[in-house]
Design a protein around this motif. Sequence first.
Motif, PDB file in Angstrom:
ATOM      1  N   LEU A  52      -5.452  20.006  92.703  1.00 39.95           N
ATOM      2  CA  LEU A  52      -4.859  19.170  92.016  1.00 39.95           C
ATOM      3  C   LEU A  52      -5.137  17.352  91.940  1.00 39.95           C
ATOM      4  N   THR A  53      -5.699  17.306  93.057  1.00 34.54           N
ATOM      5  CA  THR A  53      -6.647  16.238  93.088  1.00 34.54           C
ATOM      6  C   THR A  53      -7.992  16.180  91.608  1.00 34.54           C
ATOM      7  N   ALA A  54      -8.385  17.028  92.036  1.00 35.41           N
ATOM      8  CA  ALA A  54      -9.878  17.518  91.634  1.00 35.41           C
ATOM      9  C   ALA A  54      -9.500  17.177  89.743  1.00 35.41           C
ATOM     10  N   LEU A  55      -8.650  18.271  90.188  1.00 43.46           N
ATOM     11  CA  LEU A  55      -8.225  18.289  87.707  1.00 43.46           C
ATOM     12  C   LEU A  55      -8.016  16.990  87.283  1.00 43.46           C
ATOM     13  N   LEU A  56      -7.281  16.137  88.609  1.00 44.86           N
ATOM     14  CA  LEU A  56      -6.911  14.945  87.673  1.00 44.86           C
ATOM     15  C   LEU A  56      -8.194  14.012  87.657  1.00 44.86           C
ATOM     16  N   LEU A  57      -9.383  13.784  89.047  1.00 44.78           N
ATOM     17  CA  LEU A  57      -9.986  13.342  89.057  1.00 44.78           C
ATOM     18  C   LEU A  57     -10.964  13.600  87.431  1.00 44.78           C
ATOM     19  N   GLY A  58     -11.189  14.781  87.742  1.00 43.12           N
ATOM     20  CA  GLY A  58     -12.121  15.635  86.506  1.00 43.12           C
ATOM     21  C   GLY A  58     -11.584  15.302  85.192  1.00 43.12           C
ATOM     22  N   ILE A  59     -10.800  14.823  84.474  1.00 46.94           N
ATOM     23  CA  ILE A  59      -9.542  14.592  82.789  1.00 46.94           C
ATOM     24  C   ILE A  59      -9.825  13.342  83.002  1.00 46.94           C
ATOM     25  N   SER A  60     -10.178  12.900  84.119  1.00 48.94           N
ATOM     26  CA  SER A  60     -10.316  10.749  83.990  1.00 48.94           C
ATOM     27  C   SER A  60     -11.252  10.618  84.220  1.00 48.94           C
ATOM     28  N   GLY A  61     -12.334  11.637  84.388  1.00 49.02           N
ATOM     29  CA  GLY A  61     -14.259  11.631  83.753  1.00 49.02           C
ATOM     30  C   GLY A  61     -14.935  11.161  85.379  1.00 49.02           C
ATOM     31  N   TYR A  62     -14.211  10.914  86.521  1.00 49.24           N
ATOM     32  CA  TYR A  62     -14.682  10.862  87.661  1.00 49.24           C
ATOM     33  C   TYR A  62     -15.445  12.277  88.318  1.00 49.24           C
ATOM     34  N   MET A  63     -16.238  13.030  87.544  1.00 51.15           N
ATOM     35  CA  MET A  63     -16.927  14.328  88.239  1.00 51.15           C
ATOM     36  C   MET A  63     -17.355  14.281  89.217  1.00 51.15           C
ATOM     37  N   GLY A  64     -18.190  13.172  90.047  1.00 49.68           N
ATOM     38  CA  GLY A  64     -17.940  13.593  91.301  1.00 49.68           C
ATOM     39  C   GLY A  64     -17.487  13.212  91.709  1.00 49.68           C
ATOM     40  N   TYR A  65     -16.526  12.931  92.327  1.00 52.57           N
ATOM     41  CA  TYR A  65     -15.495  12.445  93.017  1.00 52.57           C
ATOM     42  C   TYR A  65     -14.292  13.892  92.577  1.00 52.57           C
ATOM     43  N   ALA A  66     -14.692  14.515  91.770  1.00 52.22           N
ATOM     44  CA  ALA A  66     -14.323  15.609  91.810  1.00 52.22           C
ATOM     45  C   ALA A  66     -14.538  16.647  91.800  1.00 52.22           C
ATOM     46  N   GLY A  67     -16.011  16.717  92.152  1.00 54.27           N
ATOM     47  CA  GLY A  67     -17.100  18.133  92.777  1.00 54.27           C
ATOM     48  C   GLY A  67     -16.490  17.904  94.273  1.00 54.27           C
ATOM     49  N   ILE A  68     -17.100  16.594  94.735  1.00 52.60           N
ATOM     50  CA  ILE A  68     -16.400  16.505  96.017  1.00 52.60           C
ATOM     51  C   ILE A  68     -15.388  17.044  96.639  1.00 52.60           C
ATOM     52  N   THR A  69     -13.963  16.419  95.754  1.00 48.36           N
ATOM     53  CA  THR A  69     -13.045  16.937  96.256  1.00 48.36           C
ATOM     54  C   THR A  69     -12.726  18.326  96.250  1.00 48.36           C
ATOM     55  N   THR A  70     -13.337  18.841  95.252  1.00 48.43           N
ATOM     56  CA  THR A  70     -12.844  20.982  95.309  1.00 48.43           C
ATOM     57  C   THR A  70     -14.602  21.119  96.209  1.00 48.43           C
ATOM     58  N   ALA A  71     -15.108  20.500  97.225  1.00 47.32           N
ATOM     59  CA  ALA A  71     -15.882  20.960  97.796  1.00 47.32           C
ATOM     60  C   ALA A  71     -14.649  20.315  99.135  1.00 47.32           C
ATOM     61  N   VAL A  72     -14.520  19.681  99.004  1.00 46.46           N
ATOM     62  CA  VAL A  72     -12.689  19.627 100.336  1.00 46.46           C
ATOM     63  C   VAL A  72     -12.220  20.798 100.403  1.00 46.46           C
ATOM     64  N   GLY A  73     -11.646  20.986  99.543  1.00 49.22           N
ATOM     65  CA  GLY A  73     -10.360  22.446  98.465  1.00 49.22           C
ATOM     66  C   GLY A  73     -11.414  23.258  99.493  1.00 49.22           C
ATOM     67  N   LEU A  74     -12.940  23.590  99.234  1.00 46.29           N
ATOM     68  CA  LEU A  74     -12.473  25.258  99.607  1.00 46.29           C
ATOM     69  C   LEU A  74     -12.944  24.575 100.588  1.00 46.29           C
ATOM     70  N   SER A  75     -13.130  23.994 101.068  1.00 44.65           N
ATOM     71  CA  SER A  75     -13.485  23.797 103.093  1.00 44.65           C
ATOM     72  C   SER A  75     -12.849  24.371 103.294  1.00 44.65           C
ATOM     73  N   ALA A  76     -11.358  24.164 102.963  1.00 40.60           N
ATOM     74  CA  ALA A  76      -9.861  24.167 103.526  1.00 40.60           C
ATOM     75  C   ALA A  76      -9.585  25.491 103.438  1.00 40.60           C
ATOM     76  N   ALA A  77     -10.078  26.441 102.228  1.00 41.26           N
ATOM     77  CA  ALA A  77      -9.683  27.499 101.834  1.00 41.26           C
ATOM     78  C   ALA A  77      -9.440  28.146 102.824  1.00 41.26           C
ATOM     79  N   ILE A  78     -10.563  27.928 103.529  1.00 41.41           N
ATOM     80  CA  ILE A  78     -11.209  29.133 104.379  1.00 41.41           C
ATOM     81  C   ILE A  78     -10.540  28.677 105.593  1.00 41.41           C
ATOM     82  N   ASN A  79      -9.779  28.434 106.368  1.00 34.49           N
ATOM     83  CA  ASN A  79      -8.423  28.608 106.693  1.00 34.49           C
ATOM     84  C   ASN A  79      -7.674  29.125 106.047  1.00 34.49           C
ATOM     85  N   LEU A  80      -7.161  29.536 105.537  1.00 29.28           N
ATOM     86  CA  LEU A  80      -6.057  30.605 104.680  1.00 29.28           C
ATOM     87  C   LEU A  80      -6.540  31.685 105.169  1.00 29.28           C
ATOM     88  N   ARG A  81      -7.982  32.537 105.274  1.00 26.04           N
ATOM     89  CA  ARG A  81      -8.128  33.809 105.673  1.00 26.04           C
ATOM     90  C   ARG A  81      -7.727  34.151 107.063  1.00 26.04           C
TER      91      ARG A  81
END
Length: 81
Positions: A52-81
Amino acid sequence: GAPAEWTGDRSEGPPERLPGTAPDRPAPHLVGCRVMTLERIAWAVVVAACALTALLLGISGYMGYAGITTAVGLSAAINLR
Protein backbone atom coordinates in the motif's frame (compact mmCIF):
# COMPACT_ATOMS: atom_id res chain seq x y z
CA GLY A 1 -23.28 -56.25 31.91
CA ALA A 2 -23.28 -54.76 28.47
CA PRO A 3 -21.54 -51.43 27.89
CA ALA A 4 -23.81 -48.41 28.01
CA GLU A 5 -24.88 -47.01 24.66
CA TRP A 6 -24.14 -43.38 23.86
CA THR A 7 -27.46 -41.57 23.69
CA GLY A 8 -26.31 -38.81 21.34
CA ASP A 9 -26.46 -36.09 23.98
CA ARG A 10 -23.73 -33.63 22.93
CA SER A 11 -23.05 -32.52 26.50
CA GLU A 12 -21.47 -35.86 27.26
CA GLY A 13 -19.82 -38.57 25.25
CA PRO A 14 -17.40 -38.51 22.36
CA PRO A 15 -17.32 -35.65 19.85
CA GLU A 16 -18.75 -36.30 16.41
CA ARG A 17 -16.35 -37.58 13.78
CA LEU A 18 -16.78 -37.89 10.07
CA PRO A 19 -17.37 -41.48 8.99
CA GLY A 20 -14.14 -43.20 8.07
CA THR A 21 -11.78 -40.77 9.79
CA ALA A 22 -9.29 -42.07 12.30
CA PRO A 23 -9.02 -40.32 15.68
CA ASP A 24 -5.43 -39.23 14.96
CA ARG A 25 -6.13 -37.81 11.49
CA PRO A 26 -7.77 -34.50 10.58
CA ALA A 27 -11.05 -34.45 8.73
CA PRO A 28 -10.59 -34.75 4.94
CA HIS A 29 -11.65 -31.15 4.27
CA LEU A 30 -8.86 -29.91 6.58
CA VAL A 31 -6.03 -31.86 4.93
CA GLY A 32 -3.59 -29.43 3.33
CA CYS A 33 -4.84 -26.39 5.26
CA ARG A 34 -2.10 -24.45 6.98
CA VAL A 35 -2.64 -22.95 10.36
CA MET A 36 -2.17 -19.18 10.29
CA THR A 37 0.25 -18.46 13.12
CA LEU A 38 0.69 -15.05 14.68
CA GLU A 39 4.14 -14.80 13.10
CA ARG A 40 2.72 -15.46 9.65
CA ILE A 41 -0.09 -12.93 10.19
CA ALA A 42 2.47 -10.30 11.25
CA TRP A 43 4.56 -10.84 8.10
CA ALA A 44 1.44 -10.68 5.93
CA VAL A 45 0.52 -7.34 7.54
CA VAL A 46 4.04 -6.01 6.84
CA VAL A 47 3.82 -7.11 3.19
CA ALA A 48 0.37 -5.51 2.79
CA ALA A 49 1.53 -2.27 4.44
CA CYS A 50 4.58 -2.12 2.16
CA ALA A 51 2.45 -2.75 -0.93
CA LEU A 52 0.00 0.00 0.00
CA THR A 53 2.79 2.42 0.90
CA ALA A 54 4.68 1.69 -2.33
CA LEU A 55 1.50 2.27 -4.34
CA LEU A 56 0.77 5.58 -2.64
CA LEU A 57 4.39 6.74 -2.96
CA GLY A 58 4.42 5.80 -6.64
CA ILE A 59 1.19 7.69 -7.30
CA SER A 60 2.66 10.71 -5.51
CA GLY A 61 5.73 10.65 -7.72
CA TYR A 62 8.24 9.43 -5.15
CA MET A 63 9.57 6.59 -7.33
CA GLY A 64 12.77 6.05 -5.35
CA TYR A 65 10.94 5.62 -2.06
CA ALA A 66 8.33 3.45 -3.79
CA GLY A 67 11.10 1.20 -5.10
CA ILE A 68 12.75 0.86 -1.70
CA THR A 69 9.39 0.13 -0.05
CA THR A 70 8.69 -2.52 -2.71
CA ALA A 71 12.07 -4.13 -2.01
CA VAL A 72 11.33 -4.20 1.72
CA GLY A 73 7.91 -5.75 1.03
CA LEU A 74 9.42 -8.43 -1.19
CA SER A 75 12.01 -9.18 1.47
CA ALA A 76 9.26 -9.58 4.05
CA ALA A 77 7.27 -11.80 1.65
CA ILE A 78 10.08 -14.36 1.74
CA ASN A 79 9.03 -15.14 5.31
CA LEU A 80 5.55 -16.14 4.14
CA ARG A 81 6.82 -19.24 2.34
